[in-house]
Design an enzyme around this catalytic site. Structure first.
Site, PDB file in Angstrom:
ATOM      1  N   LYS A 126     -10.841  -8.583   5.493  1.00 33.30           N
ATOM      2  CA  LYS A 126     -11.297  -7.185   5.602  1.00 33.30           C
ATOM      3  C   LYS A 126     -11.974  -6.805   4.296  1.00 33.30           C
ATOM      4  CE  LYS A 126      -8.926  -3.342   4.385  1.00 33.30           C
ATOM      5  NZ  LYS A 126      -7.950  -2.247   4.315  1.00 33.30           N
ATOM      6  N   TYR A 130       0.835  -1.200   0.000  1.00 33.36           N
ATOM      7  CA  TYR A 130       0.000   0.000   0.000  1.00 33.36           C
ATOM      8  C   TYR A 130       0.869   1.249   0.000  1.00 33.36           C
ATOM      9  CZ  TYR A 130      -2.951   3.794   1.565  1.00 33.36           C
ATOM     10  OH  TYR A 130      -3.576   5.002   1.654  1.00 33.36           O
ATOM     11  N   ASP A 137      -7.633  -3.754  -1.294  1.00 29.70           N
ATOM     12  CA  ASP A 137      -8.865  -3.082  -1.690  1.00 29.70           C
ATOM     13  C   ASP A 137      -8.565  -1.774  -2.434  1.00 29.70           C
ATOM     14  OD1 ASP A 137      -8.280  -3.012   1.407  1.00 29.70           O
ATOM     15  OD2 ASP A 137      -8.842  -0.989   0.839  1.00 29.70           O
TER      16      ASP A 137
HETATM   17  C1  B12 Z   1      -9.754   6.710  -4.954  1.00 26.60           C
HETATM   18  C2  B12 Z   1      -9.791   7.479  -3.667  1.00 26.60           C
HETATM   19  C3  B12 Z   1      -8.667   7.425  -2.862  1.00 26.60           C
HETATM   20  C4  B12 Z   1      -7.420   6.650  -3.236  1.00 26.60           C
HETATM   21  C5  B12 Z   1      -6.586   7.537  -4.161  1.00 26.60           C
HETATM   22  C6  B12 Z   1      -5.739   6.726  -5.094  1.00 26.60           C
HETATM   23  C7  B12 Z   1      -5.150   7.580  -6.139  1.00 26.60           C
HETATM   24  N1  B12 Z   1      -3.959   7.247  -6.536  1.00 26.60           N
HETATM   25  O1  B12 Z   1      -5.756   8.534  -6.611  1.00 26.60           O
HETATM   26  C8  B12 Z   1      -6.813   6.411  -1.832  1.00 26.60           C
HETATM   27  C9  B12 Z   1      -7.357   5.119  -1.279  1.00 26.60           C
HETATM   28  C10 B12 Z   1      -5.305   6.365  -1.797  1.00 26.60           C
HETATM   29  C11 B12 Z   1      -7.390   7.588  -1.070  1.00 26.60           C
HETATM   30  C12 B12 Z   1      -6.840   8.112   0.063  1.00 26.60           C
HETATM   31  C13 B12 Z   1      -7.381   9.189   0.778  1.00 26.60           C
HETATM   32  N2  B12 Z   1      -8.537   9.806   0.553  1.00 26.60           N
HETATM   33 CO1  B12 Z   1      -9.601   9.416  -0.957  1.00 26.60          CO
HETATM   34  N3  B12 Z   1     -10.932   8.943  -2.156  1.00 26.60           N
HETATM   35  C14 B12 Z   1     -10.946   8.220  -3.283  1.00 26.60           C
HETATM   36  C15 B12 Z   1     -12.323   8.150  -3.907  1.00 26.60           C
HETATM   37  C16 B12 Z   1     -12.949   6.822  -3.497  1.00 26.60           C
HETATM   38  C17 B12 Z   1     -12.413   8.266  -5.441  1.00 26.60           C
HETATM   39  C18 B12 Z   1     -11.698   9.440  -6.080  1.00 26.60           C
HETATM   40  C19 B12 Z   1     -11.552   9.125  -7.526  1.00 26.60           C
HETATM   41  O2  B12 Z   1     -10.595   8.473  -7.904  1.00 26.60           O
HETATM   42  N4  B12 Z   1     -12.503   9.526  -8.392  1.00 26.60           N
HETATM   43  C20 B12 Z   1     -12.492   9.227  -9.810  1.00 26.60           C
HETATM   44  C21 B12 Z   1     -11.872  10.373 -10.628  1.00 26.60           C
HETATM   45  C22 B12 Z   1     -11.793   9.992 -12.081  1.00 26.60           C
HETATM   46  O3  B12 Z   1     -12.706  11.477 -10.477  1.00 26.60           O
HETATM   47  P1  B12 Z   1     -12.175  12.967 -10.247  1.00 26.60           P
HETATM   48  O4  B12 Z   1     -10.982  12.964  -9.382  1.00 26.60           O
HETATM   49  O5  B12 Z   1     -13.321  13.787  -9.863  1.00 26.60           O
HETATM   50  O6  B12 Z   1     -11.669  13.398 -11.703  1.00 26.60           O
HETATM   51  C23 B12 Z   1     -12.520  13.826 -12.750  1.00 26.60           C
HETATM   52  C24 B12 Z   1     -12.846  15.302 -12.703  1.00 26.60           C
HETATM   53  O7  B12 Z   1     -12.941  15.844 -11.417  1.00 26.60           O
HETATM   54  C25 B12 Z   1     -11.825  15.972 -13.540  1.00 26.60           C
HETATM   55  N5  B12 Z   1     -10.550  16.326 -12.993  1.00 26.60           N
HETATM   56  C26 B12 Z   1      -9.929  15.932 -11.868  1.00 26.60           C
HETATM   57  N6  B12 Z   1      -8.747  16.515 -11.770  1.00 26.60           N
HETATM   58  C27 B12 Z   1      -8.573  17.295 -12.868  1.00 26.60           C
HETATM   59  C28 B12 Z   1      -7.575  18.117 -13.261  1.00 26.60           C
HETATM   60  C29 B12 Z   1      -7.692  18.836 -14.449  1.00 26.60           C
HETATM   61  C30 B12 Z   1      -6.607  19.724 -14.858  1.00 26.60           C
HETATM   62  C31 B12 Z   1      -8.834  18.700 -15.237  1.00 26.60           C
HETATM   63  C32 B12 Z   1      -8.971  19.429 -16.474  1.00 26.60           C
HETATM   64  C33 B12 Z   1      -9.855  17.885 -14.819  1.00 26.60           C
HETATM   65  C34 B12 Z   1      -9.726  17.179 -13.648  1.00 26.60           C
HETATM   66  O8  B12 Z   1     -11.646  15.008 -14.558  1.00 26.60           O
HETATM   67  C35 B12 Z   1     -11.728  13.679 -14.029  1.00 26.60           C
HETATM   68  C36 B12 Z   1     -12.365  12.786 -15.037  1.00 26.60           C
HETATM   69  O9  B12 Z   1     -13.635  13.241 -15.424  1.00 26.60           O
HETATM   70  C37 B12 Z   1     -13.036   9.376  -3.245  1.00 26.60           C
HETATM   71  C38 B12 Z   1     -14.526   9.185  -2.968  1.00 26.60           C
HETATM   72  C39 B12 Z   1     -15.326   9.353  -4.203  1.00 26.60           C
HETATM   73  N7  B12 Z   1     -16.159   8.386  -4.511  1.00 26.60           N
HETATM   74  O10 B12 Z   1     -15.231  10.341  -4.900  1.00 26.60           O
HETATM   75  C40 B12 Z   1     -12.274   9.526  -1.934  1.00 26.60           C
HETATM   76  C41 B12 Z   1     -12.037  10.934  -1.303  1.00 26.60           C
HETATM   77  C42 B12 Z   1     -11.754  11.892  -2.421  1.00 26.60           C
HETATM   78  N8  B12 Z   1     -10.890  10.743  -0.442  1.00 26.60           N
HETATM   79  C43 B12 Z   1     -10.964  11.468   0.619  1.00 26.60           C
HETATM   80  C44 B12 Z   1      -9.988  11.468   1.667  1.00 26.60           C
HETATM   81  C45 B12 Z   1     -10.269  12.376   2.842  1.00 26.60           C
HETATM   82  C46 B12 Z   1      -8.833  10.674   1.570  1.00 26.60           C
HETATM   83  C47 B12 Z   1      -7.773  10.588   2.648  1.00 26.60           C
HETATM   84  C48 B12 Z   1      -7.289  11.943   3.065  1.00 26.60           C
HETATM   85  C49 B12 Z   1      -8.317   9.764   3.841  1.00 26.60           C
HETATM   86  C50 B12 Z   1      -7.329   9.604   4.918  1.00 26.60           C
HETATM   87  N9  B12 Z   1      -7.417  10.451   5.897  1.00 26.60           N
HETATM   88  O11 B12 Z   1      -6.546   8.669   4.849  1.00 26.60           O
HETATM   89  C51 B12 Z   1      -6.666   9.713   1.987  1.00 26.60           C
HETATM   90  C52 B12 Z   1      -5.426  10.514   1.720  1.00 26.60           C
HETATM   91  C53 B12 Z   1      -5.255  10.948   0.325  1.00 26.60           C
HETATM   92  C54 B12 Z   1      -4.478  12.207   0.113  1.00 26.60           C
HETATM   93  N10 B12 Z   1      -3.377  12.486   0.773  1.00 26.60           N
HETATM   94  O12 B12 Z   1      -4.891  12.958  -0.710  1.00 26.60           O
HETATM   95  C55 B12 Z   1     -12.217  12.274   0.678  1.00 26.60           C
HETATM   96  C56 B12 Z   1     -12.022  13.756   0.368  1.00 26.60           C
HETATM   97  C57 B12 Z   1     -12.932  14.613   1.231  1.00 26.60           C
HETATM   98  C58 B12 Z   1     -12.849  16.017   0.819  1.00 26.60           C
HETATM   99  N11 B12 Z   1     -13.916  16.553   0.240  1.00 26.60           N
HETATM  100  O13 B12 Z   1     -11.864  16.641   1.034  1.00 26.60           O
HETATM  101  C59 B12 Z   1     -13.111  11.484  -0.308  1.00 26.60           C
HETATM  102  C60 B12 Z   1     -14.227  12.307  -0.946  1.00 26.60           C
HETATM  103  C61 B12 Z   1     -13.687  10.294   0.508  1.00 26.60           C
HETATM  104  C62 B12 Z   1     -14.384  10.689   1.774  1.00 26.60           C
HETATM  105  N12 B12 Z   1     -15.689  10.842   1.766  1.00 26.60           N
HETATM  106  O14 B12 Z   1     -13.789  10.861   2.792  1.00 26.60           O
HETATM  107  N13 B12 Z   1      -8.511   8.035  -1.622  1.00 26.60           N
HETATM  108  C1  PLP Z   2      -3.207  -0.917   4.244  1.00 32.49           C
HETATM  109  C2  PLP Z   2      -3.461   0.524   4.446  1.00 32.49           C
HETATM  110  N1  PLP Z   2      -2.647   1.258   5.182  1.00 32.49           N
HETATM  111  C3  PLP Z   2      -2.848   2.575   5.400  1.00 32.49           C
HETATM  112  C4  PLP Z   2      -3.929   3.241   4.870  1.00 32.49           C
HETATM  113  C5  PLP Z   2      -4.095   4.683   5.143  1.00 32.49           C
HETATM  114  O1  PLP Z   2      -2.888   5.268   4.948  1.00 32.49           O
HETATM  115  P1  PLP Z   2      -2.580   6.816   5.022  1.00 32.49           P
HETATM  116  O2  PLP Z   2      -2.638   7.174   6.432  1.00 32.49           O
HETATM  117  O3  PLP Z   2      -1.273   6.806   4.420  1.00 32.49           O
HETATM  118  O4  PLP Z   2      -3.609   7.492   4.181  1.00 32.49           O
HETATM  119  C6  PLP Z   2      -4.790   2.523   4.083  1.00 32.49           C
HETATM  120  C7  PLP Z   2      -5.904   3.220   3.440  1.00 32.49           C
HETATM  121  O5  PLP Z   2      -7.014   3.063   3.651  1.00 32.49           O
HETATM  122  C8  PLP Z   2      -4.569   1.131   3.887  1.00 32.49           C
HETATM  123  O6  PLP Z   2      -5.422   0.408   3.168  1.00 32.49           O
END
Ligand code: B12
Ligand code: PLP
Ligand code: B12
Ligand code: PLP
Lengths: 248, 525, 248, 525
Positions: free
Chosen positions: D366, D259, D294
């Site tokens: 999990k 992860y 996951d």
């Molecule tokens: C995938 C995901 C993750 C993944 C990210 C993996 C990765 N490499 O991206 C993982 C599991 C790592 C993750 C972690 C976290 N996440 Co997260 N995550 C999500 C999730 C489920 C989906 C986001 C996503 O991928 N959407 C799909 C993409 C395609 O959509 P999009 O980003 O909107 O992009 C589209 C448009 O917006 C636009 N777009 C986006 N960017 C750009 C840029 C440009 C230039 C242009 C033109 C267009 C454009 O085009 C895209 C395509 O149409 C959302 C919940 C949700 N269902 O939305 C939460 C969410 C975004 N996460 C959230 C949070 C809080 C976190 C964490 C901080 C949680 C934590 N405390 O550990 C962590 C830390 C991440 C960090 N440091 O940023 C919150 C954000 C809350 C908020 N409003 O601030 C959400 C909403 C979940 C929640 N309810 O808590 N997350």
């Molecule tokens: C295995 C594991 N470790 C850690 C995290 C959270 O890590 P971080 O605190 O870096 O966002 C996740 C995310 O849900 C996880 O699946």
């Protein structure tokens, strides 16, 4: 719908103009008749009429409510104005042709998630070869050189690389909006760009699920893209903006 | 998915249902009702209301009743005037009310019969042609994938119902039902014209039917999908509403005497008699009926009384068969109504839904969403509806009433219908072939529950057969509600047909039965 | 919850006092950025802060929204007063004993759904032998003679039967509340009771899923019972009220 | 429910995973990291922060690193000071930082080893005693019925997290996870004391762990149900957080190097080395780990890349086994992430969940709710979560993260947790024995999907074994993310252990492995 007075639109439950809205919220009070009354008083206090609390759930210390009420205020829809990025959107091939014809060189764009944001799926959807939902990403555009810096890029790094690569446009993705993280981070980016004297030279674009064009321009960016945007949207905008600037 | 159920119990139940229906039917065939007579008048061309808003069919039938003339049949008297004055049926109606009959020299029955049989054949063939056109339309445009999404509109105002129904169709509805205003089922007449004021529903009138039909045909053409229209024929005016439905191109009718008896306290004999005539018409015009067994579980417990639903479906099937209906037109009703707090309640729901599916493989089953156990927490309601949609997809139900978010609160909002469709579309897609892929464990909870319900239904039918349907109803065997056969609304509207009673429609529609009917008369003498 | 100022309670999303509420509603306008803005303007107009429209769905002619926003107004919970039926609730046997001891005769209650209302499950739950959720109904009470008239009872019939049976109490169930059907019907019942000079003699009680004691007393009834009421609640009330009246 | 899957593929996959892990492990065992050393110091009794808020373990390790002394192990140097000055570990730490080591006459390793082994044995037995007490508590109070309901709190403020967690426990939560603030996983130190300001989560600190543990023990006693506490150990401080977790009675830890590599761009060698030491501790203290497969499906497509989840689980299982963990402690992660618009997507979800269940029958799996395909329509989200809860109940998952209504909007509201529980309680009851009652059709869609995933996972493992784990990761085989083994955060914190490196904890915990380890050294020379 027929017979609608667009200068006065109200929520529509089952009868036009009935103003019906659904609410849910928690109050930090114990569950009971008093809590139910407090929920009603709250809605009345916000100017709603005939509030009906349809569910009251004991959350052990707090109470959750589902309610319906009538909203008396109306909106003048005919006066609503929304600033939007207003330009034609071209297909990938058309964009490439436009670049070849009007600019005669490759366009360089640099992108990433800046600050503490690590949500790369959005920026990858825009930039990576594969693209998203059947829309190829910028890496596939023969007229575009696309550089994706990935996650948690410090604003300083982003700007430094933009200078180094001679980028025409910076594409920033911001997904985390909690506690206004994005506002602070984006404001900081604009300040750095201005300090470097780059603000006028480079096209600055932001995107993300809670980004709108209006919000982007308020912060000083050239454009903002929300949910359901694809590579061709931002490519079309960037290229046309470059052409426009070239002509001026 | 397939339940290992005992086919001999199904056979036995069908036999019992036939035996239960037989004495009732022979009684029914001796009598007619004011509503049947009004329906006959409508079929012959009497329509409209007088200056006081009273429908002409009512004026005529009331006149005949008051003057002790009804037992010969309204058609008989209408024929007398039409032939005597060589006028239209409509004019003849007003003549009757004005007392013309007393001034007319009565023609022999044979002559009236000749006129009536010709008129009836004409009207029936005209309506059957309409039916053909509609069938073609259904085939050309095509129907949505099953389960068919059935949505209700109920604003009380036809002009508000229409845009809401059209929007629902655009969003994906396959079937639109316009709920009737509270209490209309107890009116002994059908209101007239377009209406704008109903309570919890919109008046069922010919014009309202027409306006909605037109709107749905238009949007159906636009969408390239046929949208079916439903209304409610149970109640005191069952036969008349069936006529209006046929005239205005409705595809389905809620049509169930048992519902009226139990839930509207309508007199048993009245509504069963009405139902028979009404179903003869449905059979002839290809109108699918929807029965109301689902309602039983709103008053009775779904676990304890699940078998009463099945037993009643067997009876309803029999009554429909006796009116010449094919299984393809029998939208037998059942419901997803088990307490969500019951352990393994979902297993019981699957057992019941699949059981009904297997027992009535050709019937377009009508499956009702949870209602009784929905409360004002709209999120909880959405979860319950999700499982309902799942079970419907798994067990291949046909007519699927969409669960509404605000079921426990008020009649549906626009958004409730939208969210209902969103949920159903999600489930019907994500679980499309789930039913095919899963098998029920032999001797397991689901199989046992299905067996239990089937054998309880058979036992109940044994008892009903012993006691007689009327006695069983009086004893509260259905929906835990007791109704006596000599009580209930509309009972004064039933009468014994005289020996030379004339009704050219039932004559033609009964076909074979007519002979039996006359044999019964002969036997009685 | 600790540290809560009960004179100022606000909705509680994830941080105490954040005021967060969820909304959903339909506007009769076509789906698009303008609709989105109209939804926000509506919430701002009703005095909410930072509205965020999280879903906008095209309902073909109208548009459905889900939104979150902050409610700035607070409720003074410590001042909320709710009139309730305030009396001890006894078990069936205790009620019977009380009747035997204090009244020395059977109590007669008559009940039904009046007006156009045909929802008998509620009144049956209170009156029928079997009862509801394991609480026996009034018919099972040895000290009570319970007469259930069932569905759609005209008010006139109800009052006439009450006179005929010498009823101590009338129990009315009202489930249908659409277009205020219950208000009209219940007001009419009170008028008839008054016209008959019965209002003071007979105890008039109403019940139903959207009935509260406050509502009942406002309309002139002696008590109102909402969801989750059982036979013992109404029996306890009626018997104690009879005893109180006898003593006066 | 039982899937007819090929056991030889499972065996083959396990064998491949072992071969994949072997070279990695022999490399790992040659090295240590700053975080492991800090963990050792913490275990030996160094804690607290200096005036600038820098943790003493960091001060010591930074000093040793700067002075090129770390390769002998922090324990070695601490031992020198403790023995020399006969002082506490805490005091010795400040002595080291003040430069005392240069003034000390180095004692022979054997002497330090003697001291260290005794201290380590003492500390380990003390922590194991704590673990025993906690196990007893779990047994006395009992755990909720499976699937265990796992809820997160994430206010950023421990004093706001606590009442919310307590309320969740009262509402029925079995497990409480305090989400870490955004970015903490990239901090190369563990913050200290109670904290009130986090973004999207609350800092993981010893004191925060302690406060939450206390509150949950209290409410657990009140409820007569043991409430488990979880935090996050993945990231740069994996070993240290594991120590803090053991010291403060946590029951579970998110613990997954893969992860961190993929989603936090942490250096591969660093975090795999950290993970091994961290898992040795988890095995010893009975802490259940939660792995992060996951998350793959949040960036990769769940249909196309479902097999990568399974392949990674085999690898994670192997790494856990090599650290002495029993399957009972392996909370392998997977998720319900298939696009709701996919036809028969639910069938795919059932196949995947049941497959993982069968492949790892003893692991407390999990199971993560839908996140990626949740949007801002909270009703739609509730329907998706309903099906997730259904599949979890059907396939007997263990650790069940509750789906949140506002997943696409913000971190959970109080009411989101409540509604999540309401939904799960409904499903776990209404569908309790559904899994037992249904069988999957042989050769049907579900069975085929499971076969497909399993054989694709095996093929992938073949390839990974050929290429080597590091190369496979660099090629983007996991979660469609590419990471090179010589890049990534924290890579400067890895170092090769010197021949006479001393770490009394790994010595004791490795047991058998220690021998192999020394054999490797011997071979190297
Ligand atoms: C995938 C995901 C993750 C993944 C990210 C993996 C990765 N490499 O991206 C993982 C599991 C790592 C993750 C972690 C976290 N996440 Co997260 N995550 C999500 C999730 C489920 C989906 C986001 C996503 O991928 N959407 C799909 C993409 C395609 O959509 P999009 O980003 O909107 O992009 C589209 C448009 O917006 C636009 N777009 C986006 N960017 C750009 C840029 C440009 C230039 C242009 C033109 C267009 C454009 O085009 C895209 C395509 O149409 C959302 C919940 C949700 N269902 O939305 C939460 C969410 C975004 N996460 C959230 C949070 C809080 C976190 C964490 C901080 C949680 C934590 N405390 O550990 C962590 C830390 C991440 C960090 N440091 O940023 C919150 C954000 C809350 C908020 N409003 O601030 C959400 C909403 C979940 C929640 N309810 O808590 N997350
Ligand atoms: C295995 C594991 N470790 C850690 C995290 C959270 O890590 P971080 O605190 O870096 O966002 C996740 C995310 O849900 C996880 O699946
Ligand atoms: C069952 C039911 C029916 C059954 C009724 C069968 C019968 N014999 O009762 C049938 C199918 C016939 C039916 C028909 C209709 N129904 Co209906 N029905 C319901 C349903 C699903 C459940 C009601 C119920 O039985 N609840 C269980 C009982 C036990 O609860 P209760 O009544 O609240 O009773 C408790 C307390 O309130 C209290 N109580 C109640 N009465 C009294 C009296 C006293 C004295 C005391 C002390 C206490 C007390 O004690 C009880 C036990 O705790 C509700 C939806 C829902 N989920 O609530 C719709 C609902 C009530 N029906 C509704 C409507 C509109 C209709 C129709 C008008 C629809 C139509 N146009 O055809 C018809 C016509 C009925 C009519 N004329 O009244 C609406 C009412 C909307 C509104 N707010 O006005 C609802 C909310 C559904 C909806 N969303 O549209 N319905
Ligand atoms: C068979 C049947 N008929 C009619 C109705 C509606 O009847 P009414 O208009 O009397 O409320 C229902 C109720 O849903 C029904 O199931």
């Amino acid at each position: 719908m027929n017979n609608i007075d667009l200068t006065k639109v109200r929520p529509y439950g089952d009868t036009l103009d009935d103003g019906m809205m659904q609410f849910s919220f928690t109050l930090p009070v114990p569950c009971g008749p008093q809590a139910m009354e407090a929920a009603k008083v709250l809605l009345l206090g916000q100017g709603f009429e005939n509030p009906a609390v349809t569910a009251m759930e004991d959350m052990k210390g707090t109470t959750y409510f589902v309610a319906y009420a009538r909203c008396p205020k109306a909106v003048n829809f005919s006066e609503i104005y929304v600033p939007t990025v207003d330009f034609p959107v071209f297909e990938m091939e058309e964009v490439n042709e436009l670049i070849a014809k009007e600019l005669g060189r490759k366009v360089t764009v640099i992108g990433g998630c800046t600050g503490s944001d690590a949500h790369t799926v959005g920026i990858d959807a825009i930039m990576n070869m594969k693209g998203f939902h059947g829309h190829y990403g910028l890496e596939r555009y023969s007229g575009i050189r696309a550089i994706n810096l990935g996650a948690q890029v410090p604003n300083e790094t982003m700007v430094a690389r933009a200078i180094q690569e001679g980028a025409d446009a910076i594409l920033v993705s911001q997904v985390v909006t909690q506690k206004n993280a994005h506002v602070n981070n984006l404001t900081n980016l604009i300040e750095i760009l201005e300090a470097e004297g780059l603000r006028q030279k480079v096209i600055a674009v932001i995107g993300g699920p809670r980004i709108s064009h209006e919000f982007a321009t308020e912060l000083g960016f050239d454009a903002g893209f929300g949910p359901h945007s694809y590579a061709e949207d931002v490519a079309s905008f960037v290229v046309q903006e470059l052409i426009r600037r070239k002509k001026n | 998915m397939h339940l290992p159920i005992d086919p001999s119990l199904i056979e036995r139940s069908r036999l019992l249902a036939e035996r239960i229906a037989r004495p009732v039917l022979s009684q029914i065939k001796l009598q007619s009702t004011v509503s049947i007579e009004r329906a006959v008048l409508r079929l012959l061309g009497v329509d409209g209301v007088d200056r006081d808003g009273i429908p002409w069919p009512n004026r005529v039938v009331d006149y005949l009743l008051e003057n002790g003339m009804l037992e010969r049949g309204a058609a008989y008297w209408l024929g007398q005037v039409v032939l005597d004055q060589n006028c239209s049926a409509q004019l003849a109606a007003s003549e009757i009310v004005r007392g013309s009959l007393s001034r007319i020299k009565e023609k022999p029955l044979a002559e009236i019969r000749e006129w009536g049989d010709v008129r009836a054949a004409e009207r029936l063939s005209f309506l059957r042609q309409n039916r053909e056109k509609r069938s073609e339309k259904r085939e050309t445009l095509g129907l949505g994938q099953k389960p068919w999404k059935y949505l209700i509109v109920a604003t009380g105002n036809i002009y508000e119902d229409i845009p809401q129904a059209v929007a629902a169709a655009r969003q994906g509805a396959d079937i639109i039902a316009v709920i009737r205003t509270t209490g209309q089922s107890l009116l002994d007449y059908v209101p007239y014209g377009p209406t704008t004021e109903g309570m919890g529903g919109t008046y069922a009138t010919g014009e309202n039917f027409h306006l909605m039909r037109q709107a749905l045909d238009e949007v159906g053409a636009e969408l390239g999908r046929y949208i079916r229209l439903v209304n409610y024929a149970s109640g005191l005016c069952m036969p008349e509403i069936t006529v209006l439905a046929a005239q205005n191109g409705l595809d389905m009718l809620l049509n169930d005497a048992l519902y009226g008896i139990l839930f509207r306290d309508i007199n048993i004999r009245r509504t069963l008699t009405d139902q028979h005539f009404s179903r003869l018409l449905c059979a002839s015009f290809g109108i699918t009926i929807n029965t109301g067994e689902d309602n039983y579980l709103t008053t009775a417990d779904a676990v304890e009384e699940g078998h009463t639903v099945l037993a009643s479906q067997f009876i309803n099937e029999r009554f429909a068969l006796e009116a010449g209906m094919k299984p393809e037109l029998m939208g037998l009703g059942h419901a997803f109504e088990i307490d969500p707090n019951r352990e393994d309640g979902l297993l019981d729901e699957i057992a019941m839904a699949q059981l009904v599916r297997q027992v009535f493989p050709d019937a377009p089953l009508k499956y009702m969403p949870p209602t009784k156990h929905i409360n004002g927490n709209v999120f909880r309601a959405y979860a319950q509806n999700t499982l309902f949609n799942l079970v419907s997809a798994m067990t291949h139900q046909d007519i699927h009433l969409l669960g509404m978010l605000t079921e426990a609160i008020h009649t549906p909002f626009l958004s409730d219908r939208y969210l209902g469709l969103l949920n159903a579309d999600y489930l019907f897609k994500t679980a499309r072939h789930l039913g095919e892929e899963l098998e029920v464990k032999e001797g397991g909870r689901i199989a046992l529950r299905a067996e239990e319900v089937l054998s309880a239904a058979t036992s109940m039918l044994e008892e009903v057969e012993q006691a007689g349907l009327f006695e069983a109803i009086a004893a509260g065997r259905f929906a835990a509600i007791c109704r006596k056969s000599d009580e209930g609304k509309g009972k004064d509207g039933v009468f014994l047909k005289s020996e030379n009673y004339f009704n050219p429609f039932s004559d033609q529609l009964e076909g074979r039965e007519k002979v039996i009917n006359q044999a019964t008369f002969a036997a009685k003498k």
